[in-house]
Write a protein that holds these residues in place. Structure first.
Motif, PDB file in Angstrom:
ATOM      1  N   SER A  31       0.686  -1.500  -0.020  1.00  0.00           N
ATOM      2  CA  SER A  31       0.162  -0.070  -0.076  1.00  0.00           C
ATOM      3  C   SER A  31       0.797   1.151  -0.018  1.00  0.00           C
ATOM      4  CB  SER A  31      -0.905   0.019   1.238  1.00  0.00           C
ATOM      5  OG  SER A  31      -0.398   0.062   2.672  1.00  0.00           O
ATOM      6  N   ARG A  34       3.525   3.152  -3.945  1.00  0.00           N
ATOM      7  CA  ARG A  34       3.282   4.372  -4.612  1.00  0.00           C
ATOM      8  C   ARG A  34       3.733   5.725  -4.075  1.00  0.00           C
ATOM      9  NH1 ARG A  34      -1.099   7.959  -4.239  1.00  0.00           N
ATOM     10  NH2 ARG A  34      -2.269   7.482  -2.501  1.00  0.00           N
ATOM     11  N   TYR A  35       3.905   5.651  -2.623  1.00  0.00           N
ATOM     12  CA  TYR A  35       4.467   6.938  -1.990  1.00  0.00           C
ATOM     13  C   TYR A  35       6.030   6.898  -2.159  1.00  0.00           C
ATOM     14  CZ  TYR A  35      -0.132   7.170   0.154  1.00  0.00           C
ATOM     15  OH  TYR A  35      -1.667   7.395   0.347  1.00  0.00           O
ATOM     16  N   VAL A  37       7.603   5.804  -4.746  1.00  0.00           N
ATOM     17  CA  VAL A  37       7.692   6.109  -6.173  1.00  0.00           C
ATOM     18  C   VAL A  37       7.614   7.781  -6.318  1.00  0.00           C
ATOM     19  CG1 VAL A  37       6.917   6.337  -8.374  1.00  0.00           C
ATOM     20  CG2 VAL A  37       7.026   4.094  -7.182  1.00  0.00           C
ATOM     21  N   GLU A  38       6.468   8.232  -5.714  1.00  0.00           N
ATOM     22  CA  GLU A  38       6.280   9.553  -5.554  1.00  0.00           C
ATOM     23  C   GLU A  38       7.333  10.548  -4.862  1.00  0.00           C
ATOM     24  OE1 GLU A  38       2.144  10.244  -3.863  1.00  0.00           O
ATOM     25  OE2 GLU A  38       1.207   9.071  -5.399  1.00  0.00           O
ATOM     26  N   ALA A 136       8.219  -2.499 -13.136  1.00  0.00           N
ATOM     27  CA  ALA A 136       7.337  -1.320 -12.678  1.00  0.00           C
ATOM     28  C   ALA A 136       8.110   0.065 -12.911  1.00  0.00           C
ATOM     29  CB  ALA A 136       7.172  -0.899 -11.240  1.00  0.00           C
TER      30      ALA A 136
END
Length: 252
Positions: A31, A34-35, A37-38, A136
């Motif tokens: 979960s 994605r953070y 990556v950001e 990814a």
């Protein structure tokens, strides 16, 4: 207590089963992916902007992601931040035998050679030299990474040509024994008109772009940084046009 120790203590408190944060306690590695990556992209933005204060802040955000993931693993009894640090420390020592061992490297080219040799020894058990290139990754970055592996084996031109002439298409979906999640099927001609604008996949166009990227890569041009710079110019032009439009409206 160091600042890093204090940060670990904050994360431990956030993950505390009784007195922590309910949102943090519910998070998993998946979960939070994605953070990570950001935050990494925001770090790159800070580097591109050469903003010292922003760079410090974004490095902190990336560090927090590392500490949080390590904290989740620690609460599950798998590993902690010290284990993560020990692992990467040992890796850096192994991959710099010219600093920590008897190997010699006096030029950047020598260092790259030593690094690659050490890394190859570590990954000797892999079934393919192309394993470990994350699916990814954005496609342009992933292409460049694969180009580097292909160059080491002298297979770059043959591989790009096989993509261009379609001879490799039959293998897509069977790599690693299963479907490739980043290689969507090409829609039939009748289906194309039913798809939303800009969503159709055209492998031939992609193959052409791949060939172009291979050419500039061999010329010593960084295609990722070059495209990022061009997109930055595009944004600047768009913002300028927006400003002109706003001024015209205000003056009418």
């Amino acid at each position: 207590m160091t600042s890093v120790d204090a940060l670990v203590a904050v994360v431990d408190r956030l993950l505390d089963p009784e007195h922590g944060c309910v949102w943090n306690r519910e998070q998993t590695h998946a979960s939070l992916a994605r953070y990570a990556v950001e935050e990494t992209y925001e770090l790159v933005d800070a580097i591109d902007g050469d903003d010292t204060e922003e760079l410090r802040e974004e490095l902190g955000d990336v560090l927090y992601q590392v500490v949080l993931h390590a904290g989740i693993a620690a609460h599950q009894g798998r590993f902690d931040l010290d284990d993560v640090a020990d692992s990467v420390r040992e890796k850096m020592q192994r991959r710099h035998p010219h600093v920590f061992g008897d190997e010699e490297a006096h030029t950047v080219e020598d260092v790259v050679r030593v690094w690659r040799a050490a890394k190859a020894a570590e990954k000797a058990g892999r079934s393919s030299v192309y394993a470990g290139v994350p699916r990814a990754m954005p496609p342009l970055e992933r292409a460049v990474k694969l180009f580097e592996r292909l160059e080491e084996r002298g297979d770059l031109h043959a591989a790009v040509a096989s993509v261009a002439d379609g001879s490799v298409v039959e293998q897509v979906g069977t790599v690693d024994g299963g479907a490739d999640p980043v290689a969507p099927a090409v829609p039939a001609v009748g289906e194309a008109a039913q798809q939303p604008f800009g969503s159709r996949v055209d492998v031939a166009w992609g193959a052409g772009m791949l060939a172009e990227v291979a050419v500039v890569h061999e010329q010593g041009i960084d295609p990722v940084a070059s495209l990022r710079a061009a997109v930055a110019l595009l944004e600047a032009a768009a913002r300028q046009a927006e400003q002109v439009s706003a001024e015209e409206v205000a003056g009418s």
